[in-house]
Design a protein around this motif. Sequence first.
Motif, PDB file in Angstrom:
ATOM      1  N   GLU A  52       0.837  -1.183   0.000  1.00 22.56           N
ATOM      2  CA  GLU A  52       0.000   0.000   0.000  1.00 22.56           C
ATOM      3  C   GLU A  52       0.879   1.243   0.000  1.00 22.56           C
ATOM      4  O   GLU A  52       1.916   1.288   0.661  1.00 22.56           O
ATOM      5  N   ASP A  56      -2.668   5.710   0.278  1.00 17.57           N
ATOM      6  CA  ASP A  56      -3.738   4.728   0.534  1.00 17.57           C
ATOM      7  C   ASP A  56      -3.967   4.537   2.025  1.00 17.57           C
ATOM      8  O   ASP A  56      -5.107   4.476   2.484  1.00 17.57           O
ATOM      9  N   LYS A  59      -5.755   7.580   3.395  1.00 22.05           N
ATOM     10  CA  LYS A  59      -7.180   7.552   3.056  1.00 22.05           C
ATOM     11  C   LYS A  59      -7.955   6.595   3.961  1.00 22.05           C
ATOM     12  O   LYS A  59      -9.060   6.916   4.408  1.00 22.05           O
ATOM     13  N   LYS A  60      -7.370   5.447   4.236  1.00 20.18           N
ATOM     14  CA  LYS A  60      -8.040   4.487   5.115  1.00 20.18           C
ATOM     15  C   LYS A  60      -8.170   5.021   6.532  1.00 20.18           C
ATOM     16  O   LYS A  60      -9.195   4.837   7.182  1.00 20.18           O
TER      17      LYS A  60
END
Length: 81
Positions: A52, A56, A59-60
């Motif tokens: 990742e 990413d 964002k999570k």
Amino acid sequence: MWGGMYDGGWGMGYGLMGMVHGLLWLVLIGLGIAVLVRWLRRDAGSSSALEESALDILKKRYARGEIEKQEYEEKRRDLVS
């Protein structure tokens, strides 16, 4: 009648030491195979396509509510620039 020491008789010959030597080789070969398999699995699991990116992960974390919108925007700008 029973044969000599080294011609297949009951003498010392290779006897116990030969068996120990053979077992040692089997253990070493087994360990070598185990190390090779472990190395190949680890190498296959670290593919760059599966990793990742930092964006990413950010964002999570935002989606889970771990960080606020302001912190998300600041970190996103830092990562993109």
